[in-house]
Scaffold this motif. Structure first.
Motif, PDB file in Angstrom:
ATOM      1  N   VAL A 174       0.832  -1.262  -0.045  1.00 56.16           N
ATOM      2  CA  VAL A 174      -0.023   0.030   0.055  1.00 56.16           C
ATOM      3  C   VAL A 174       0.771   1.150   0.133  1.00 56.16           C
ATOM      4  CG1 VAL A 174      -2.005  -1.025   1.106  1.00 56.16           C
ATOM      5  CG2 VAL A 174      -0.076   0.004   2.571  1.00 56.16           C
ATOM      6  N   ARG A 175       0.436   2.236  -0.690  1.00 55.64           N
ATOM      7  CA  ARG A 175       1.026   3.708  -0.667  1.00 55.64           C
ATOM      8  C   ARG A 175       0.678   4.392   0.503  1.00 55.64           C
ATOM      9  NH1 ARG A 175      -1.949   6.255  -5.810  1.00 55.64           N
ATOM     10  NH2 ARG A 175      -2.043   4.012  -6.288  1.00 55.64           N
ATOM     11  N   ASP A 176       1.927   5.123   0.777  1.00 53.39           N
ATOM     12  CA  ASP A 176       1.343   6.299   2.156  1.00 53.39           C
ATOM     13  C   ASP A 176       0.355   7.301   1.409  1.00 53.39           C
ATOM     14  OD1 ASP A 176       2.737   4.762   4.086  1.00 53.39           O
ATOM     15  OD2 ASP A 176       4.686   5.594   3.441  1.00 53.39           O
ATOM     16  N   MET A 177      -0.346   7.925   2.117  1.00 50.11           N
ATOM     17  CA  MET A 177      -1.173   8.795   1.907  1.00 50.11           C
ATOM     18  C   MET A 177      -1.383   9.949   3.115  1.00 50.11           C
ATOM     19  SD  MET A 177      -4.285   6.714   0.074  1.00 50.11           S
ATOM     20  CE  MET A 177      -4.928   8.095  -0.737  1.00 50.11           C
ATOM     21  N   PRO A 178      -0.146  10.757   3.117  1.00 48.07           N
ATOM     22  CA  PRO A 178      -0.081  11.830   4.192  1.00 48.07           C
ATOM     23  C   PRO A 178      -1.186  12.408   4.614  1.00 48.07           C
ATOM     24  CG  PRO A 178       1.775  11.816   2.562  1.00 48.07           C
ATOM     25  CD  PRO A 178       0.606  10.947   1.975  1.00 48.07           C
ATOM     26  N   ASN A 179      -1.899  13.032   3.621  1.00 47.95           N
ATOM     27  CA  ASN A 179      -3.257  13.854   4.026  1.00 47.95           C
ATOM     28  C   ASN A 179      -4.214  13.051   4.663  1.00 47.95           C
ATOM     29  OD1 ASN A 179      -2.915  16.464   3.089  1.00 47.95           O
ATOM     30  ND2 ASN A 179      -3.142  15.773   0.896  1.00 47.95           N
ATOM     31  N   ILE A 188     -13.400  10.362  -2.217  1.00 52.95           N
ATOM     32  CA  ILE A 188     -12.213   9.915  -3.410  1.00 52.95           C
ATOM     33  C   ILE A 188     -12.846   9.843  -4.376  1.00 52.95           C
ATOM     34  CG2 ILE A 188     -10.726   8.232  -3.520  1.00 52.95           C
ATOM     35  CD1 ILE A 188     -10.455   9.157  -0.873  1.00 52.95           C
ATOM     36  N   ASP A 189     -12.279  10.877  -5.383  1.00 48.21           N
ATOM     37  CA  ASP A 189     -12.990  11.075  -6.713  1.00 48.21           C
ATOM     38  C   ASP A 189     -11.803  10.713  -7.702  1.00 48.21           C
ATOM     39  OD1 ASP A 189     -11.190  13.108  -6.009  1.00 48.21           O
ATOM     40  OD2 ASP A 189     -12.098  14.648  -6.995  1.00 48.21           O
ATOM     41  N   ASN A 190     -10.723   9.451  -7.290  1.00 51.18           N
ATOM     42  CA  ASN A 190      -9.762   8.970  -8.258  1.00 51.18           C
ATOM     43  C   ASN A 190      -9.822   7.537  -7.798  1.00 51.18           C
ATOM     44  OD1 ASN A 190      -8.584  11.413  -6.777  1.00 51.18           O
ATOM     45  ND2 ASN A 190      -7.307  11.673  -8.624  1.00 51.18           N
ATOM     46  N   PHE A 191      -9.460   6.948  -9.318  1.00 45.41           N
ATOM     47  CA  PHE A 191      -9.482   5.562  -9.079  1.00 45.41           C
ATOM     48  C   PHE A 191      -8.151   5.104  -8.293  1.00 45.41           C
ATOM     49  CE2 PHE A 191     -12.615   5.991 -12.632  1.00 45.41           C
ATOM     50  CZ  PHE A 191     -13.645   5.205 -11.997  1.00 45.41           C
ATOM     51  N   GLY A 192      -8.181   3.624  -7.876  1.00 45.36           N
ATOM     52  CA  GLY A 192      -6.964   3.133  -7.749  1.00 45.36           C
ATOM     53  C   GLY A 192      -6.357   3.354  -6.246  1.00 45.36           C
ATOM     54  N   LEU A 193      -7.180   4.194  -5.269  1.00 44.55           N
ATOM     55  CA  LEU A 193      -6.749   4.602  -4.017  1.00 44.55           C
ATOM     56  C   LEU A 193      -7.337   3.725  -2.917  1.00 44.55           C
ATOM     57  CD1 LEU A 193      -6.832   8.622  -4.368  1.00 44.55           C
ATOM     58  CD2 LEU A 193      -4.743   7.099  -4.818  1.00 44.55           C
ATOM     59  N   LEU A 194      -8.361   3.128  -2.949  1.00 44.55           N
ATOM     60  CA  LEU A 194      -9.172   2.634  -2.190  1.00 44.55           C
ATOM     61  C   LEU A 194      -8.373   1.470  -1.273  1.00 44.55           C
ATOM     62  CD1 LEU A 194     -11.925   2.571  -0.644  1.00 44.55           C
ATOM     63  CD2 LEU A 194     -12.832   1.024  -2.483  1.00 44.55           C
ATOM     64  N   SER A 195      -7.885   0.902  -2.030  1.00 45.53           N
ATOM     65  CA  SER A 195      -6.943  -0.330  -1.422  1.00 45.53           C
ATOM     66  C   SER A 195      -5.972   0.028  -0.518  1.00 45.53           C
ATOM     67  CB  SER A 195      -6.520  -1.193  -2.483  1.00 45.53           C
ATOM     68  OG  SER A 195      -5.440  -0.675  -3.199  1.00 45.53           O
ATOM     69  N   SER A 196      -5.518   1.128  -0.689  1.00 47.54           N
ATOM     70  CA  SER A 196      -4.522   2.201   0.364  1.00 47.54           C
ATOM     71  C   SER A 196      -5.292   2.835   1.417  1.00 47.54           C
ATOM     72  CB  SER A 196      -3.658   2.752  -0.473  1.00 47.54           C
ATOM     73  OG  SER A 196      -2.731   2.062  -1.380  1.00 47.54           O
ATOM     74  N   ILE A 197      -6.487   2.959   1.010  1.00 48.59           N
ATOM     75  CA  ILE A 197      -7.242   3.861   1.999  1.00 48.59           C
ATOM     76  C   ILE A 197      -7.573   3.048   3.263  1.00 48.59           C
ATOM     77  CG2 ILE A 197      -9.356   5.297   2.367  1.00 48.59           C
ATOM     78  CD1 ILE A 197      -8.680   6.728  -0.272  1.00 48.59           C
ATOM     79  N   TYR A 198      -8.146   1.884   2.997  1.00 42.76           N
ATOM     80  CA  TYR A 198      -8.570   1.199   4.090  1.00 42.76           C
ATOM     81  C   TYR A 198      -7.743   1.014   5.368  1.00 42.76           C
ATOM     82  CZ  TYR A 198     -12.480  -0.657   1.069  1.00 42.76           C
ATOM     83  OH  TYR A 198     -13.761  -0.848   0.452  1.00 42.76           O
ATOM     84  N   ARG A 199      -6.557   1.244   5.162  1.00 44.69           N
ATOM     85  CA  ARG A 199      -5.639   0.945   6.225  1.00 44.69           C
ATOM     86  C   ARG A 199      -5.829   2.099   7.353  1.00 44.69           C
ATOM     87  NH1 ARG A 199       0.380   3.438   4.363  1.00 44.69           N
ATOM     88  NH2 ARG A 199       0.730   2.628   6.470  1.00 44.69           N
ATOM     89  N   TYR A 200      -6.333   3.168   6.805  1.00 46.39           N
ATOM     90  CA  TYR A 200      -6.600   4.588   7.780  1.00 46.39           C
ATOM     91  C   TYR A 200      -8.070   4.234   8.551  1.00 46.39           C
ATOM     92  CZ  TYR A 200      -2.769   6.373   5.358  1.00 46.39           C
ATOM     93  OH  TYR A 200      -1.415   6.457   4.721  1.00 46.39           O
ATOM     94  N   GLY A 201      -8.893   3.344   8.228  1.00 50.16           N
ATOM     95  CA  GLY A 201     -10.098   3.340   8.677  1.00 50.16           C
ATOM     96  C   GLY A 201     -10.300   2.425   9.985  1.00 50.16           C
ATOM     97  N   LYS A 202     -11.525   2.222  10.725  1.00 52.50           N
ATOM     98  CA  LYS A 202     -11.716   1.256  11.802  1.00 52.50           C
ATOM     99  C   LYS A 202     -13.082   0.498  11.467  1.00 52.50           C
ATOM    100  CE  LYS A 202      -8.849   2.311  15.052  1.00 52.50           C
ATOM    101  NZ  LYS A 202      -8.037   1.484  15.779  1.00 52.50           N
ATOM    102  N   ILE A 203     -13.771   1.030  10.451  1.00 55.93           N
ATOM    103  CA  ILE A 203     -14.799   0.203  10.131  1.00 55.93           C
ATOM    104  C   ILE A 203     -15.008   0.525   8.633  1.00 55.93           C
ATOM    105  CG2 ILE A 203     -17.379  -0.182  10.239  1.00 55.93           C
ATOM    106  CD1 ILE A 203     -17.315   1.837  12.916  1.00 55.93           C
TER     107      ILE A 203
END
Length: 409
Positions: free
Chosen positions: A212-217, A299-314
């Motif tokens: 997964v990529r880091d997403m600082p924001n 999220i209005d870009n494709f290809g980011l979701l798989s990296s974003i899940y790591r920042y959630g709780k649910i």
């Protein structure tokens, strides 16, 4: 009857192509298929042909493609798609050697395709049952495998009038299925070329998690939460999903929301924004804004979701109020309990996640509110559910190597 139906199917698609964007892309792509094969297939090389419907099935094929590229370097990879939503994203794929559309399943197309491609092995993924292609491979004694398959009693093969369709299952060299229920169903219907191997997608999502990529924001938003605040990741949502999620979000200040709609177009994005009553911002606009000023990130870009899940709780996974849920393992691998709508029964991973306590299905807004309230009020329940979700994914891994080991190269 099948050939007549395919001819009618192809005729209708060509007829409506000028008025339907995706169908138009498909018909244009079909017109290029044989030219691509003529120009790009190396007659002196051996090919493994992977056929997938769309992007989801491509993700299931990718772990096998990676292993074959690594361990069987003498083989090249031909990849075909049925759906424009798969082909148009992957047409410039650098992992495989040749990419094109699968033409309509007519006898004429099958002969020309196989004459040009000359595959040594064919691998179809999950639900791809094209009679003339499978029969054509069988007649040419080219091994053809089905991977990550799931069979259910309500499928055509098992209907009283389904013997013609059932015949196709005998033409596969081997059917690699996800579960024992599929194997029992097939065996009871006289299909014995079956091995239970599991779902290659589990290996894929584990690999994605590692890369997964880091997403600082996004990290900044989630690392600044107060003690009782939680982040809900809503992935691949449709309007029916968004109505429920946004209603809850609007009235519960302790919830931060990251929403990734399945369709990213301006009209849909504006529709989402019109429903939100708390501050929101699109991901594409973050460079000019301070993320902490907003409660919802769209999220209005494709290809980011798989990296974003790591920042959630649910996680809430969309599609369950329509044709069917989207990618549950992609979220569950990160240790997030997954919530989804009622149309989940044909998805083995959904049924298993519910069974082991990592998945939760809802029928309406009341169900969603009850589950989210419990997770917020009982952090221990939330933690256990997340652990159960990840546990299911890791316990289900390993199918890819087992399948590759069974294939005769």
């Amino acid at each position: 009857m099948y050939n007549v139906a395919i001819s009618i199917f192809a005729f209708v698609f060509r007829l409506i192509a000028p008025f339907h964007k995706k169908v138009k892309l498909m018909i244009k792509g079909h017109a290029k298929t044989f030219d691509i094969l003529e120009k790009q297939i190396d007659p002196n090389s051996k090919y493994v042909w992977f056929h997938v419907a769309s992007l989801g099935e491509y993700e299931q094929a990718l772990p096998m493609i990676d292993i074959i590229k690594r361990d069987k370097p003498s083989y090249k990879i031909l990849l075909t798609f049925f759906s424009p939503s798969g082909y148009e994203v992957q047409k410039n794929n650098k992992i495989v050697d040749v990419v094109c559309y699968l033409p309509f399943d007519t006898k004429k197309n099958v002969k020309r395709f196989l004459d040009l491609a000359k595959p040594d092995i064919a691998i179809f993924v999950k639900y791809e049952f094209w009679y003339n292609f499978i029969h054509g491979l069988y007649l040419r004694e080219i091994p053809v495998y089905l991977i990550s398959a799931v069979f259910r009693p309500n499928q055509l093969f098992f209907k009283p009038w389904g013997n013609v369709f059932k015949k196709i299952l005998h033409y596969y060299t081997q059917l690699f299925v996800q579960d024992h229920e599929s194997k029992r169903l097939l065996k009871n219907n006289g299909i014995n070329n079956v091995t239970v191997m599991g779902d290659t997608r589990m290996d894929r999502v584990i690999k994605i998690k590692e890369d997964v990529r880091d997403m600082p924001n996004v990290d900044k938003l989630t690392s600044s939460l107060k003690e009782n605040e939680k982040v809900l990741i809503a992935g691949s949502t449709w309007p029916e999903d968004e109505n429920l999620i946004i209603n809850y979000f609007n009235t519960h200040a302790y919830l931060k929301l990251i929403i990734a709609p399945h369709l990213i177009d301006e009209a849909h994005l504006k529709q989402i924004e019109s429903k939100l009553k708390r501050p929101s911002i699109r991901y594409s606009q973050l460079s000019d804004a301070e993320i902490l000023d907003f409660d919802c990130l769209i999220i209005d870009n494709f290809g980011l979701l798989s990296s974003i899940y790591r920042y959630g709780k649910i996680a809430y996974i969309g599609g369950g109020f329509g044709a069917g849920i989207h990618n549950l393992p992609e979220a569950a691998v990160h240790g997030l309990p997954v919530i989804f709508g009622p149309n989940y029964k044909k998805f083995l991973e959904a049924r298993e996640l519910i069974r082991n306590g990592g998945g939760f299905t809802i029928n309406n807004e009341t169900d969603l509110n009850k589950i989210l309230k419990n997770f917020v009020m009982s952090p221990e329940d939330l933690e256990i559910a997340g652990e159960k979700a990840a546990e299911y994914i890791y316990n289900s891994a390993g199918a890819t190597q087992k399948i590759v080991d069974k294939i005769v190269f």
